[in-house]
Motif scaffolding. Structure first.
Motif, mmCIF file in Angstrom:
data_model
loop_
_atom_site.group_PDB
_atom_site.id
_atom_site.type_symbol
_atom_site.label_atom_id
_atom_site.label_comp_id
_atom_site.label_asym_id
_atom_site.label_seq_id
_atom_site.Cartn_x
_atom_site.Cartn_y
_atom_site.Cartn_z
ATOM 1 N N THR A 21 0.837 -1.205 0.000
ATOM 2 C CA THR A 21 0.000 0.000 0.000
ATOM 3 C C THR A 21 0.871 1.255 0.000
ATOM 4 O OG1 THR A 21 -1.923 1.042 1.037
ATOM 5 C CG2 THR A 21 -0.217 0.228 2.521
ATOM 6 N N TYR A 22 0.218 2.419 -0.076
ATOM 7 C CA TYR A 22 0.940 3.689 -0.187
ATOM 8 C C TYR A 22 1.665 4.027 1.130
ATOM 9 C CZ TYR A 22 1.476 8.786 -0.363
ATOM 10 O OH TYR A 22 1.963 10.069 -0.286
ATOM 11 N N LEU A 23 2.959 4.139 1.004
ATOM 12 C CA LEU A 23 3.841 4.404 2.141
ATOM 13 C C LEU A 23 3.471 5.688 2.887
ATOM 14 C CD1 LEU A 23 6.641 4.059 3.553
ATOM 15 C CD2 LEU A 23 7.661 5.036 1.510
ATOM 16 N N ALA A 68 -3.042 2.202 -8.135
ATOM 17 C CA ALA A 68 -2.470 2.379 -6.798
ATOM 18 C C ALA A 68 -0.977 2.694 -6.846
ATOM 19 C CB ALA A 68 -2.696 1.119 -5.975
ATOM 20 N N ASN A 69 -0.537 3.392 -5.856
ATOM 21 C CA ASN A 69 0.872 3.544 -5.537
ATOM 22 C C ASN A 69 1.153 2.496 -4.465
ATOM 23 O OD1 ASN A 69 3.410 4.386 -4.852
ATOM 24 N ND2 ASN A 69 2.816 6.448 -4.211
ATOM 25 N N PRO A 70 2.002 1.509 -4.661
ATOM 26 C CA PRO A 70 3.041 1.423 -5.669
ATOM 27 C C PRO A 70 2.758 0.513 -6.866
ATOM 28 C CG PRO A 70 3.509 -0.184 -3.954
ATOM 29 C CD PRO A 70 2.202 0.482 -3.598
ATOM 30 N N GLU A 96 -11.188 6.129 0.669
ATOM 31 C CA GLU A 96 -10.902 5.900 -0.757
ATOM 32 C C GLU A 96 -9.931 6.982 -1.211
ATOM 33 O OE1 GLU A 96 -14.277 6.283 -3.435
ATOM 34 O OE2 GLU A 96 -13.184 5.177 -4.977
ATOM 35 N N ASP A 97 -8.676 6.614 -1.416
ATOM 36 C CA ASP A 97 -7.663 7.570 -1.866
ATOM 37 C C ASP A 97 -7.639 7.533 -3.392
ATOM 38 O OD1 ASP A 97 -5.370 8.942 -2.594
ATOM 39 O OD2 ASP A 97 -4.153 8.141 -0.966
ATOM 40 N N ALA A 98 -8.113 8.621 -4.011
ATOM 41 C CA ALA A 98 -8.290 8.649 -5.470
ATOM 42 C C ALA A 98 -7.215 9.488 -6.155
ATOM 43 C CB ALA A 98 -9.680 9.185 -5.797
ATOM 44 N N ALA A 99 -6.006 9.499 -5.582
ATOM 45 C CA ALA A 99 -4.954 10.403 -6.068
ATOM 46 C C ALA A 99 -4.691 10.275 -7.570
ATOM 47 C CB ALA A 99 -3.664 10.162 -5.278
ATOM 48 N N TYR A 100 -4.793 9.056 -8.116
ATOM 49 C CA TYR A 100 -4.426 8.831 -9.532
ATOM 50 C C TYR A 100 -5.631 8.604 -10.432
ATOM 51 C CZ TYR A 100 0.089 8.343 -7.358
ATOM 52 O OH TYR A 100 1.218 8.596 -6.623
ATOM 53 N N ARG A 101 -6.840 8.731 -9.884
ATOM 54 C CA ARG A 101 -8.053 8.339 -10.615
ATOM 55 C C ARG A 101 -8.192 9.039 -11.970
ATOM 56 N NH1 ARG A 101 -12.899 5.829 -10.331
ATOM 57 N NH2 ARG A 101 -14.544 6.930 -11.425
ATOM 58 N N GLY A 133 -9.619 13.317 -2.719
ATOM 59 C CA GLY A 133 -9.030 13.748 -3.987
ATOM 60 C C GLY A 133 -7.871 14.690 -3.721
ATOM 61 N N THR A 134 -7.070 14.948 -4.737
ATOM 62 C CA THR A 134 -5.916 15.850 -4.603
ATOM 63 C C THR A 134 -5.561 16.434 -5.972
ATOM 64 O OG1 THR A 134 -3.565 15.979 -4.006
ATOM 65 C CG2 THR A 134 -4.312 13.875 -4.859
ATOM 66 N N PHE A 135 -4.985 17.640 -5.957
ATOM 67 C CA PHE A 135 -4.440 18.199 -7.200
ATOM 68 C C PHE A 135 -2.966 17.842 -7.384
ATOM 69 C CE2 PHE A 135 -7.890 21.529 -6.909
ATOM 70 C CZ PHE A 135 -8.549 21.099 -8.050
ATOM 71 N N SER A 136 -2.417 17.053 -6.445
ATOM 72 C CA SER A 136 -0.974 16.791 -6.480
ATOM 73 C C SER A 136 -0.516 16.089 -7.743
ATOM 74 C CB SER A 136 -0.553 15.983 -5.262
ATOM 75 O OG SER A 136 -0.521 16.802 -4.128
ATOM 76 N N LYS A 137 -1.356 15.199 -8.284
ATOM 77 C CA LYS A 137 -0.931 14.422 -9.457
ATOM 78 C C LYS A 137 -1.450 15.010 -10.763
ATOM 79 C CE LYS A 137 0.544 11.823 -6.243
ATOM 80 N NZ LYS A 137 1.945 11.829 -5.870
ATOM 81 N N THR A 138 -2.315 16.015 -10.667
ATOM 82 C CA THR A 138 -2.903 16.564 -11.887
ATOM 83 C C THR A 138 -2.472 18.010 -12.152
ATOM 84 O OG1 THR A 138 -4.860 17.120 -10.582
ATOM 85 C CG2 THR A 138 -4.949 15.083 -11.891
ATOM 86 N N LEU A 143 0.949 22.826 -4.521
ATOM 87 C CA LEU A 143 -0.239 23.573 -4.112
ATOM 88 C C LEU A 143 -0.750 23.113 -2.754
ATOM 89 C CD1 LEU A 143 -2.283 23.697 -7.445
ATOM 90 C CD2 LEU A 143 -1.221 25.639 -6.263
ATOM 91 N N ARG A 144 -0.509 21.842 -2.399
ATOM 92 C CA ARG A 144 -1.011 21.227 -1.163
ATOM 93 C C ARG A 144 -2.531 21.380 -1.034
ATOM 94 N NH1 ARG A 144 1.358 17.932 -1.336
ATOM 95 N NH2 ARG A 144 0.721 17.169 0.674
ATOM 96 N N ILE A 145 -3.247 21.029 -2.087
ATOM 97 C CA ILE A 145 -4.713 21.095 -2.036
ATOM 98 C C ILE A 145 -5.294 19.721 -2.298
ATOM 99 C CG2 ILE A 145 -6.821 22.084 -3.009
ATOM 100 C CD1 ILE A 145 -5.307 24.562 -3.699
#
Ligand code: PLP
Length: 294
Positions: A21-23, A68-70, A96-101, A133-138, A143-145
């Motif tokens: 899972t995500y570290l 998923a990461n990794p 539900e971590d949708a960072a890469y969705r 959700g996050t803007f980190s990957k998009t 921005l840390r949002i």
């Protein structure tokens, strides 16, 4: 993740996670001293004995259903439904971590856990899933949002915790994100999907061409990562040391991504940044080293 940990976890509570899972989520939760329960990403409803199920009653679940990461892998629709069944049986709150969705580059999008949950429970107020959700990957990690969608009572508590932590996300950053989203965000996402998809294809072809027998890897349809299983007995940390020294190739070894039972014979490759030539050359050098070590 830290605020969710603060809200839901006290020392000794159980967090159910995928294996690996995500570290970063583990690091965020670790401050609250939980114990972890590893779940395979497939066969979600199987393989848990009565004692384990008992330990998992009322636990917190953390999952990355899309790319998923990794591993770069996603839960199938059946696995999503099985996870919700299990969550219902165990009275588990699901993160539900949708960072890469948004970074799918092939295949059809699958419904979020939250939307499946809402379809079952009748509305978001009755749902047990907290969608993150996050803007980190998009847009930009700087921005840390990020955001959470879930029942109002949970969101109200998270707002209080956020205020206690740092009052609020930088207003300037919020204005920048807002401008970026209303001005061509879909086009920007299309560009990202195209670029990551092309890079992934180059990496998968290079792995196919160069890796020795006994090495296997995931085949992502989105996101940034390929997960590589090394032959039994090879340790990703040792491979990394030698890869840096002998081949000048860097990657992330697999072991820190395992919450409960460590597994050493894996590593994570990222295709988001390198050029096609760097991917081809890096994979060829890594394969050469693994061949020497095998
Ligand atoms: C699964 C996952 N969730 C969350 C994050 C980080 O998101 P943020 O920058 O919004 O904290 C990452 C970044 O590596 C990630 O891989």
């Amino acid at each position: 993740m830290d605020l969710l940990g603060k809200l839901f976890l006290t020392r000794g509570d159980t967090v159910m996670v995928a294996r690996p899972t995500y570290l970063g989520a583990l690091q965020a939760f670790n401050g609250y001293e939980p114990t972890y329960l590893d779940m395979p990403e497939t066969g979600l409803a199987d393989g848990l004995d009565a004692a384990t199920l008992d330990r998992a009653k009322g636990c917190l679940g953390y999952f990355v259903p899309d790319f998923a990461n990794p591993t770069g892998q996603s839960l199938t629709l059946d696995e999503r439904e099985a996870l919700l069944d299990l969550a219902g049986d165990l009275d588990m709150t699901l993160i539900e971590d949708a960072a890469y969705r948004e970074l799918r580059f092939s295949g059809e999008a699958l419904p979020t856990l939250l939307s499946l949950d809402i379809a079952r429970s009748g509305g978001i107020e009755a749902a047990r899933t907290l969608f993150c959700g996050t803007f980190s990957k998009t847009l930009s990690p700087a921005l840390r949002i990020g955001w959470v969608c879930g029942p109002r009572a949970v969101i109200e508590k998270l707002v209080l915790l956020k205020q206690g932590a740092d009052l609020h996300v930088s207003t300037i950053n919020q204005m920048v994100a807002h401008r970026a989203v209303i001005e061509g965000f879909d086009q920007h996402l299309g560009m990202l999907r195209g670029a990551y998809g092309a890079n992934a294809r180059v990496m998968l072809a290079a792995l196919e061409r160069h890796m020795p027998a006994g090495v296997t890897w995931s085949k992502p349809h989105g996101g940034m990562f390929v997960w590589v299983w090394l032959p039994e007995g090879l340790d990703g940390k040792v491979v990394l040391e030698r890869a840096l020294a002998e081949e000048r190739v860097a990657f992330v070894p697999g072991e820190p991504f395992f919450a409960e039972v460590p597994t050493a014979n894996a590593l994570r490759l990222s295709y988001s940044l390198p050029t096609d030539a760097q991917i081809e050359d890096g994979v060829a050098r890594l394969a050469r080293l693994i061949g020497r070590m095998g």
